[in-house]
Design an enzyme around this catalytic site. Structure first.
Site, PDB file in Angstrom:
ATOM      1  N   GLU A  89      34.707  50.174  49.902  1.00  0.00           N
ATOM      2  CA  GLU A  89      33.725  50.820  49.039  1.00  0.00           C
ATOM      3  C   GLU A  89      32.355  50.782  49.715  1.00  0.00           C
ATOM      4  O   GLU A  89      31.324  50.964  49.072  1.00  0.00           O
ATOM      5  CB  GLU A  89      33.682  50.185  47.653  1.00  0.00           C
ATOM      6  N   CYS A  93      36.956  47.422  44.334  1.00  0.00           N
ATOM      7  CA  CYS A  93      37.618  46.327  45.046  1.00  0.00           C
ATOM      8  C   CYS A  93      39.141  46.415  45.015  1.00  0.00           C
ATOM      9  O   CYS A  93      39.817  45.642  45.701  1.00  0.00           O
ATOM     10  CB  CYS A  93      37.185  44.990  44.435  1.00  0.00           C
ATOM     11  N   THR A 119      25.809  36.674  45.099  1.00  0.00           N
ATOM     12  CA  THR A 119      27.249  36.946  45.206  1.00  0.00           C
ATOM     13  C   THR A 119      27.546  38.015  46.255  1.00  0.00           C
ATOM     14  O   THR A 119      28.596  38.646  46.223  1.00  0.00           O
ATOM     15  CB  THR A 119      27.843  37.373  43.850  1.00  0.00           C
ATOM     16  N   HIS A 133      41.544  38.460  42.502  1.00  0.00           N
ATOM     17  CA  HIS A 133      40.345  39.010  43.125  1.00  0.00           C
ATOM     18  C   HIS A 133      39.183  38.067  42.817  1.00  0.00           C
ATOM     19  O   HIS A 133      38.998  37.624  41.689  1.00  0.00           O
ATOM     20  CB  HIS A 133      40.066  40.406  42.562  1.00  0.00           C
ATOM     21  N   LYS A 155      37.952  31.699  35.673  1.00  0.00           N
ATOM     22  CA  LYS A 155      37.948  32.387  34.383  1.00  0.00           C
ATOM     23  C   LYS A 155      39.266  33.146  34.172  1.00  0.00           C
ATOM     24  O   LYS A 155      39.840  33.148  33.075  1.00  0.00           O
ATOM     25  CB  LYS A 155      36.775  33.366  34.304  1.00  0.00           C
ATOM     26  N   ASN A 178      31.483  37.577  48.482  1.00  0.00           N
ATOM     27  CA  ASN A 178      32.314  38.687  48.004  1.00  0.00           C
ATOM     28  C   ASN A 178      32.559  39.674  49.143  1.00  0.00           C
ATOM     29  O   ASN A 178      31.624  40.159  49.773  1.00  0.00           O
ATOM     30  CB  ASN A 178      31.621  39.395  46.844  1.00  0.00           C
TER      31      ASN A 178
END
Length: 436
Positions: free
Chosen positions: A88, A120, A161, A242, A251, A326
């Protein structure tokens, strides 16, 4: 995934894999000090210690070529008739970035080269397409490359990030590392959680919505996997996610545990190495320690010996991403590299992989690790590459971040990268690359 031939059923999957990153690194302890922020906001709140940042003569092409080159050296080019480049961070609105990689690696002209985009997620779309090509023609092999530079505006919430990295994978019949299983769960929904307009060099993100969209996609993909006859959670030994930041994998693990009713371990790497070492850069000592811990608890997936939450490799899979930051399309597969390189009890185990791309698409698929995978570990090479990155001062980082090259002017880039390939500059509006 399998191919049915006259000789019988042939497994299809990942035959080889390689990870590469950039020349520079920004340490989040330095970032925190410069911004008057508690470093634990990043180390604990995000699960990140540092992020890779490209030199002026690096981009997604140079990292992609650096990741793919060792695979070509080890495996040759015979049967490789397709390259699928997932990113991307495209360098052109028309020409695929893979064309420059094709040239740098001196690949055969008898190939199709295509760029794939959906935030992603697109590397997983490329991987599944590659499996379909090999299923149709088992003598062919497909080179899949995921390469990205995550960039957010200076002083924005997403800035810590950021990151950069590339993962190249060779997909073939009778693979050496992973056999991809045929059933997957899918979920798509039109959500404005993250996007990058054509006239912007940095992404726009709604952080709270992005987390919600990610978990909604996980719910939808897991539910669809079950509806398609996929394995139950009790039949999956390790799970990869991911990782836009490694705390997001935690999470997701908590969310999946709730969906499945399974008691899953949700601890991620603390990012602390030995006494006196910088907590912002765990280095090989911390990696070895975390791997030892994971190996010691690997048997927890056997219900007969389980005494607490089941370890599904969450901590082990975050080791590289804590340091890379990332890498968008490459993030999930950097986690796969970390797991394969640090878990010595994977042979025959089933891995679940959740791929997510904002906008949004989610896919949950599974793969079996093949015996002998540990003979192909790249652990030392990856650790050396991460340790070799040159730290940027915050002032130098901000200046490099703000520097943008216009295609309207010819320019030659300074020689900085220690990598094997470099972005040489712009001539006549076109980007030019060379071996370093």
């Amino acid at each position: 995934m399998t191919s049915h031939t006259a000789a019988g059923t042939v497994p299809i999957g990942i035959d080889d894999i390689e990870l590469a990153t950039s020349h520079h690194v920004v340490r989040l302890d330095d970032f925190a000090e410069a911004n008057g922020t508690d470093p634990n906001k990043f180390r604990l709140g995000l699960g990140q210690d540092e992020f890779s940042f490209p030199a002026p003569d690096e981009d997604v092409v140079t990292m992609a070529a650096a990741a793919a080159a060792p695979i070509i050296q080890r495996c040759g080019t015979e049967g490789i008739r397709t390259m699928l480049f997932a990113t991307e961070s495209g360098i052109d609105q028309s020409k695929a970035a893979g064309m420059a990689v094709h040239s740098l690696l001196d690949l055969p002209s008898q190939m199709r080269v295509v760029e794939v985009k959906e935030a992603c997620y697109s590397a997983t779309a490329a991987l599944q397409a590659a499996g379909g090509i090999v299923a149709r023609s088992p003598g062919q092999r497909v080179l899949v490359i995921a390469s990205d530079v995550a960039r957010y505006a200076l002083d924005s919430p997403g800035e810590p990030t950021q990151g950069a990295g590339a993962v190249a994978m060779l997909v073939s019949a009778d693979p050496k590392l992973l056999e991809i299983e045929p059933v997957s769960g899918l979920n798509s929904a039109d959500v404005d959680d993250f996007w990058r307009p054509n006239d912007s060099t940095t992404a726009i993100v709604d952080g709270a919505l992005s987390v919600t969209a990610y978990l909604d996609a996980l719910t939808g993909a897991w539910t669809d996997l079950a509806a398609q006859g996929g394995p139950a959670m009790a039949e999956i030994d390790r799970v990869l996610y991911h990782q836009p930041f490694t705390k997001m994998a935690k999470k997701a693990q908590v969310h999946l545990a709730g969906l499945t009713g399974e008691d899953l371990d949700t601890e991620i790497v603390a990012g602390v190495s030995g006494a006196g070492a910088a907590a912002a850069s765990p280095g090989p000592a911390a990696a070895h320690s975390a791997a030892a811990t994971d190996s010691a608890t690997a048997g927890a997936s056997d219900n007969s010996v389980a005494t607490g939450p089941r370890d599904t490799g969450l901590a082990t899979s975050t080791l590289y991403n804590r340091r890379l930051g990332n890498s968008y399309t490459a993030s999930l597969y950097a986690g796969l590299c970390s797991l394969l390189d640090h878990d010595d009890d994977l042979a025959g185990k089933r891995i679940g992989l959740f791929s997510y791309g904002s906008g949004s698409v989610g896919e949950f698929f599974t793969a079996r690790v093949l015996p002998g995978y540990e003979q192909h570990s790249r652990r030392q090479a990856v650790t050396d590459a991460l340790d070799a990155r040159v730290p940027l001062s915050i002032d130098a980082y901000r200046a490099l971040h703000a520097a943008e090259l216009s295609s309207a002017e010819d320019v030659s880039t300074p020689r900085v990268t220690a990598g094997p390939f470099r972005f040489a500059g712009i001539r006549g509006g076109a980007r030019h690359y060379e071996r370093a």
